[in-house]
Design an enzyme around this catalytic site. Structure first.
Site, mmCIF file in Angstrom:
data_model
loop_
_atom_site.group_PDB
_atom_site.id
_atom_site.type_symbol
_atom_site.label_atom_id
_atom_site.label_comp_id
_atom_site.label_asym_id
_atom_site.label_seq_id
_atom_site.Cartn_x
_atom_site.Cartn_y
_atom_site.Cartn_z
ATOM 1 N N ARG A 96 1.088 -0.845 0.170
ATOM 2 C CA ARG A 96 -0.094 -0.531 -0.111
ATOM 3 C C ARG A 96 0.905 1.211 -0.294
ATOM 4 O O ARG A 96 0.522 2.448 -0.170
ATOM 5 C CB ARG A 96 -0.998 -0.198 1.149
ATOM 6 N N LYS A 140 -20.171 -16.178 1.201
ATOM 7 C CA LYS A 140 -21.679 -15.858 1.905
ATOM 8 C C LYS A 140 -22.304 -14.862 0.755
ATOM 9 O O LYS A 140 -21.714 -14.069 0.463
ATOM 10 C CB LYS A 140 -21.536 -15.075 3.158
ATOM 11 N N GLY A 167 -10.356 -9.335 -1.444
ATOM 12 C CA GLY A 167 -8.567 -9.622 -0.685
ATOM 13 C C GLY A 167 -8.800 -10.918 -0.821
ATOM 14 O O GLY A 167 -7.736 -11.435 -2.055
ATOM 15 N N GLY A 195 -13.615 -3.797 0.289
ATOM 16 C CA GLY A 195 -14.899 -3.224 0.425
ATOM 17 C C GLY A 195 -15.152 -2.251 -0.476
ATOM 18 O O GLY A 195 -16.534 -2.410 -0.993
HETATM 19 P P1 ADP Z 1 -13.750 -12.584 -1.698
HETATM 20 O O1 ADP Z 1 -12.233 -11.741 -0.498
HETATM 21 O O2 ADP Z 1 -12.613 -12.475 -3.031
HETATM 22 O O3 ADP Z 1 -14.652 -11.280 -2.182
HETATM 23 P P2 ADP Z 1 -15.210 -14.306 0.004
HETATM 24 O O4 ADP Z 1 -14.287 -13.666 0.852
HETATM 25 O O5 ADP Z 1 -16.474 -13.350 -0.364
HETATM 26 O O6 ADP Z 1 -13.802 -13.760 -1.041
HETATM 27 O O7 ADP Z 1 -14.894 -15.708 0.115
HETATM 28 C C1 ADP Z 1 -13.202 -16.231 -0.255
HETATM 29 C C2 ADP Z 1 -13.825 -17.966 1.129
HETATM 30 O O8 ADP Z 1 -15.069 -18.350 0.560
HETATM 31 C C3 ADP Z 1 -12.585 -18.538 0.728
HETATM 32 O O9 ADP Z 1 -12.400 -18.199 2.548
HETATM 33 C C4 ADP Z 1 -13.290 -19.627 0.565
HETATM 34 O O10 ADP Z 1 -12.348 -20.677 1.115
HETATM 35 C C5 ADP Z 1 -14.563 -20.052 1.413
HETATM 36 N N1 ADP Z 1 -15.330 -20.681 -0.216
HETATM 37 C C6 ADP Z 1 -14.793 -20.437 -1.029
HETATM 38 N N2 ADP Z 1 -15.895 -22.137 -1.156
HETATM 39 C C7 ADP Z 1 -16.239 -22.721 -0.583
HETATM 40 C C8 ADP Z 1 -17.017 -23.567 -0.188
HETATM 41 N N3 ADP Z 1 -17.297 -24.554 -0.979
HETATM 42 N N4 ADP Z 1 -17.188 -23.934 0.883
HETATM 43 C C9 ADP Z 1 -16.589 -22.854 2.061
HETATM 44 N N5 ADP Z 1 -15.764 -22.195 2.114
HETATM 45 C C10 ADP Z 1 -15.754 -21.683 1.029
HETATM 46 MG MG MG Z 2 -12.351 -12.185 1.101
#
Ligand code: ADP
Ligand code: MG
Length: 394
Positions: A39, A200, A351, A374
């Site tokens: 950063r 989620k 992230g 975010g």
């Molecule tokens: P980003 O940071 O790219 O926005 P998220 O924080 O929404 O992504 O999601 C990342 C997490 O989702 C990871 O820790 C990954 O392990 C989890 N994940 C992906 N697929 C599954 C699954 N089928 N079951 C449980 N966790 C999952």
């Molecule tokens: Mg994430």
């Protein structure tokens, strides 16, 4: 409002001016040392441009969550020291971001010099966007520059409030984000394909609702696909899922726009949530009793890779499996490879997705990597970011 209408540092004369720059120096610390200086490095082009063009540069940032109290472990002094090494010059440091100490240090500052202010969040007025506090920051300078994309979705004193008192423009980092994300969302080359994964659904409902209107195809994978598959009648067994979002998913799947949604056909399922768990590939309607989804299956990977191959623009947010465990990183890695191999302009936000593409060694083969988790999500939601809205129009 179009984000492209905002003034940047190239649109104003900074010579002989004091320029206060909001940067995102919220770096990870380990035992008091800087663990990753990405950063800080990312802010250098803006700082160097200002110095080269005869400005005196005052830097302000937050670090961690001191919650409005002066806590030494969140001091920006080590960051100022590191910046001094990167720029190979002395950096003045003010132990207070406002008040007499800051005012005196700012008054003394000459063109070509840099002053770093102490952590903004030592004052609760910062996150409250207190106008008197914003005015005190503004009184240190002649021009305000926002280059902290990671906090642009927050209306704080240093990201939004201050713009009421000074000419306000963006730095190069924010400009790059707006161009990159903007090229994917406003007037993209078509077909536009978005991939949304991760854990989620509830975190990304507004993103899905916005993107499904704008894209030509929306691929939903990762843990969040489970809620959609349940809405379609599959029994996802012990998979990660959000029962209170099934209804929402079912309603969305009934809409006209949902014809653009692609869901997994097959999944890699495991007996338990562990790197060495017994696993197998099954169709989405045949998850064994008590098992859980961990990754996209081969049919799903091929379906998703095909969609990406035909795209002119790709937006990816969220891994397609539990990519932190090697056995379940195939879906995510193959998506990273498909994006890197395609001619499409691609944008990666979030992230975990960014760390997945870096881990795959493919970061230099995508169009734009967004630095603000975010903030990039809120951009994809179609929201106006207060820290950008506050800047002057061209
Ligand atoms: P980003 O940071 O790219 O926005 P998220 O924080 O929404 O992504 O999601 C990342 C997490 O989702 C990871 O820790 C990954 O392990 C989890 N994940 C992906 N697929 C599954 C699954 N089928 N079951 C449980 N966790 C999952
Ligand atoms: Mg994430």
């Amino acid at each position: 409002m179009s984000y492209f209408d905002k003034k940047t540092i190239c649109d104003i004369d900074v010579k002989g001016k004091k320029v206060i720059v909001r940067v995102d120096f919220n770096v990870p610390l380990k035992d008091g040392a800087i663990d990753d200086d990405t950063r800080i490095v990312a802010a250098l082009p803006t700082i160097k441009y200002l110095l080269d063009h005869g400005a005196a540069v005052i830097l302000m940032s937050h670090l961690g969550r001191p919650k409005g109290e002066r806590k030494p472990e969140f001091s920006l002094e080590p960051v100022a020291q590191h910046l001094s090494e990167l720029l190979d010059m002395e950096i003045a440091f003010s132990e207070d971001c406002v008040g007499p100490a800051a005012k005196e240090a700012a008054d003394k500052l000459q063109p070509g010099q840099v002053l770093m202010l102490e952590n903004l969040r030592f004052y609760k007025e910062e996150e409250k966007n207190d106008p008197a506090f914003a005015k005190e920051l503004a009184d240190l300078a002649d021009i305000y520059v926002n280059d902290a994309f990671g906090t642009a979705h927050r209306a704080h004193a240093s990201t939004a409030g201050i713009a009421a008192y000074l000419p306000a423009v963006s730095g190069f980092l924010i400009e790059k984000e707006l161009k990159g994300l903007g090229a994917a969302i406003n007037n993209p080359k078509r077909p536009l394909v978005a991939i949304i994964g991760g854990a989620k659904v509830s975190d990304k409902i507004p993103v899905i609702e916005n993107l499904v209107q704008k894209v030509d195809k929306l691929l939903i994978g990762g843990g969040m696909a489970n809620t959609f598959l349940t809405a379609k009648g599959c029994d996802m067994q012990a998979s990660l899922m959000e029962p209170d979002r099934i209804q929402w998913a079912a309603e969305l799947l009934k809409t006209e726009a949902a014809k653009k949604i692609l869901l997994p056909l097959d999944v890699v399922v495991a007996e338990k949530f562990a790197p060495d768990a017994a696993h197998q590939t099954v169709d989405v309607d045949k998850v064994p009793e008590g098992w859980m989804t961990m990754d996209a299956g081969p049919k799903t990977r091929a379906l998703f890779a095909d969609a990406v191959k035909d795209a002119a623009t790709v937006v990816w947010n969220g891994p397609l499996g539990v990519f932190e465990m090697e056995a379940f990183a195939h879906g995510t890695n193959e998506m990273a490879q498909a994006i890197a191999a395609s001619d499409a302009f691609s944008v990666i936000g979030g992230g975990d997705s960014v760390s997945a593409i870096k881990k795959a060694g493919l970061a230099d083969q995508v169009g734009h990597i967004s630095t603000g988790g975010g903030a990039s999500l809120e951009f994809l939601e179609g929201k106006i970011l207060p820290g950008i809205d506050a800047l002057n129009d061209k």
